[in-house]
Enzyme design. Structure first.
Site, PDB file in Angstrom:
ATOM      1  N   SER A  69      86.551  18.735  58.698  1.00 36.36           N
ATOM      2  CA  SER A  69      85.102  18.909  58.544  1.00 36.36           C
ATOM      3  C   SER A  69      84.387  17.570  58.437  1.00 36.36           C
ATOM      4  CB  SER A  69      84.805  19.763  57.305  1.00 36.36           C
ATOM      5  OG  SER A  69      85.170  19.084  56.114  1.00 36.36           O
ATOM      6  N   LYS A  73      81.582  16.014  63.612  1.00 36.79           N
ATOM      7  CA  LYS A  73      80.142  15.989  63.359  1.00 36.79           C
ATOM      8  C   LYS A  73      79.388  15.327  64.509  1.00 36.79           C
ATOM      9  CE  LYS A  73      80.988  15.499  58.355  1.00 36.79           C
ATOM     10  NZ  LYS A  73      80.216  16.577  57.746  1.00 36.79           N
ATOM     11  N   CYS A 107      74.133  16.353  56.595  1.00 35.39           N
ATOM     12  CA  CYS A 107      75.335  15.626  56.187  1.00 35.39           C
ATOM     13  C   CYS A 107      74.876  14.379  55.445  1.00 35.39           C
ATOM     14  CB  CYS A 107      76.196  15.237  57.381  1.00 35.39           C
ATOM     15  SG  CYS A 107      77.602  14.193  56.906  1.00 35.39           S
ATOM     16  N   HIS A 313      87.628  19.210  50.592  1.00 33.37           N
ATOM     17  CA  HIS A 313      87.202  17.922  51.124  1.00 33.37           C
ATOM     18  C   HIS A 313      88.058  16.801  50.538  1.00 33.37           C
ATOM     19  CE1 HIS A 313      84.453  14.576  52.106  1.00 33.37           C
ATOM     20  NE2 HIS A 313      83.948  15.387  53.015  1.00 33.37           N
ATOM     21  N   MET A 317      81.349  15.492  49.876  1.00 27.53           N
ATOM     22  CA  MET A 317      80.240  15.481  50.814  1.00 27.53           C
ATOM     23  C   MET A 317      79.036  14.815  50.151  1.00 27.53           C
ATOM     24  SD  MET A 317      82.154  18.380  50.577  1.00 27.53           S
ATOM     25  CE  MET A 317      81.221  19.818  50.077  1.00 27.53           C
TER      26      MET A 317
END
Length: 395
Positions: A69, A73, A107, A313, A317
């Site tokens: 993830s 992007k 993001c 993650h 993030m």
């Protein structure tokens, strides 16, 4: 007329950049094929093919993605149409194994690279760029319709990328970029969408437990680690290798999304993978980060682990860091509780790769909480620039 499979590839100017603990493919929207300059299926198909999705092998071998993830992007930038802003920033989170681009959130990590890319693309007026010092780049985040300010260091008229700022989750030091998220409550409603600092969330097949639901940075649902069977010091392999655990988290996320009013039924969660995030918190305790770094209980205010696109993650993030800072600033939330309670304007939390300090200012008026801004430091640099190529027959 349809294109044959042996048609030459489309060449599109692009820049591959790291921003914070993420990396992605950056485009000046004016460089995209004309059909991709508009919102729609063609744009999504193009970005999917750039990244290499959907990939049933989960490797992104035939694309620019990194099969996580954090590395799947895309960013589209344009000269801003908003008054007193320099650049419009649109973020697309590309699914790995599905033909899907999620445009529902920002993001925060790649935000750290937006200012530098905007300057290099001539999207910031030359008179606003000092020969030496800090260039203040005013960003309009189109996904969530919020203002973000990036303080980009400049040396000899060029973006300064090298420096000694260290960010846990990033191997090498670089120049520090300070990011301010103004009015960070998400554009989809109140900061606490249910009106409560803590709700009881009933999740069939999982259980009923306390949850703090917040729209700040990105919609996020916080639960206590102990309430869902964790200690709070878990690393990626502890969770990502457990399919049953990942399914439980996705189920919790789906019911939280309904509770937050983001979707009307849990069945819709699969089409909204980027938001909300699900995170679990715990009081400070010593642990060993994924790099082998020793994190002492006295080094942090609390521990936080968060999932993104269905996986734990590797760090945190950026937008979830805003949610953490904002929730920590509000006495009575689960995040504030884990940090020891009381009023605070900054919090230093432990994540799988190390620690991160973030700040936020929150105020209560007439029983409603709001946040004026959240601040964090990131770094960014160009990894590669040139052209990305896409087989036209596969669009």
């Amino acid at each position: 007329m349809s294109l044959s499979s042996d048609s030459p590839q489309i060449r599109i100017p692009a820049t591959y950049m790291r921003g914070g603990t993420s990396k992605g493919v950056f485009f000046n929207i004016k460089d995209l094929p004309s059909k991709a300059q508009q919102v729609g299926e063609y744009r999504d198909k193009l970005l999917l093919r750039v990244i290499g999705s959907p990939d049933p092998y989960g490797k992104h071998t035939d694309g620019m993605g990194g099969a996580t993830s954090s590395t799947s992007k895309t960013v589209l930038l344009d000269k801003s149409a908003q008054a007193d802003h320099d650049v419009d920033y649109l973020f697309g989170q590309v699914a790995i194994d599905k033909p899907f681009v999620d445009w529902s959130g920002n993001c925060g990590n790649l935000t750290g690279a937006v200012g530098a890319f905007a300057i290099s693309q001539g999207l910031v007026d030359a008179e606003r760029i000092p020969e030496n010092g800090i260039c203040t780049v005013r960003i309009w985040q189109k996904n969530i319709e919020k203002t973000i300010i990036a303080q980009v260091p400049i040396k000899d008229g060029q973006v300064q990328e090298c420096g000694d700022f260290e960010l846990d989750g990033v191997t090498f030091p670089a120049a520090e970029v300070v990011i301010e998220f103004l009015d960070p409550a998400d554009g989809e409603g109140a900061m606490f969408p249910t009106g409560n600092l803590i709700d009881r969330l009933e999740v069939p097949g999982v259980g009923t437990f306390d949850v703090t639901l917040i729209n700040a940075g990105i919609p996020t649902a916080f639960v206590r680690a102990s309430d869902i069977g964790y200690g709070g010091s878990e690393l990626q392999d502890d969770i990502n290798n457990d399919e049953a655990a990942l399914q439980r988290f996705e189920t919790i996320r789906a019911y939280a999304a309904v509770k937050m009013g983001l979707i009307s039924d849990v069945s819709e969660a699969a089409a909204r993978q980027h938001t909300p995030k699900i995170a679990f918190v715990a009081p400070p305790e010593a642990y060993v980060a994924s790099s082998g770094k020793q994190i002492g209980a006295g080094d942090i205010d609390l521990r936080v682990r968060a999932l993104s696109m269905g996986k734990l993650h590797h760090a945190m993030m950026g937008t979830a860091s805003v949610a953490i800072a904002t929730a920590a600033a509000v006495p009575g939330t689960l995040v504030n509780e884990a940090a020891g309670g009381g009023e605070r304007r900054e919090v230093n939390f432990g994540h799988p790769s190390g620690t991160l300090k973030v700040g936020a200012e929150a105020i209560e008026k007439d029983g409603q909480w709001s946040a004026s801004k959240a601040i964090m430091s990131r770094s960014a640099r160009v990894l590669m620039e040139g052209w990305v190529r896409v087989p036209p027959a596969q669009l």
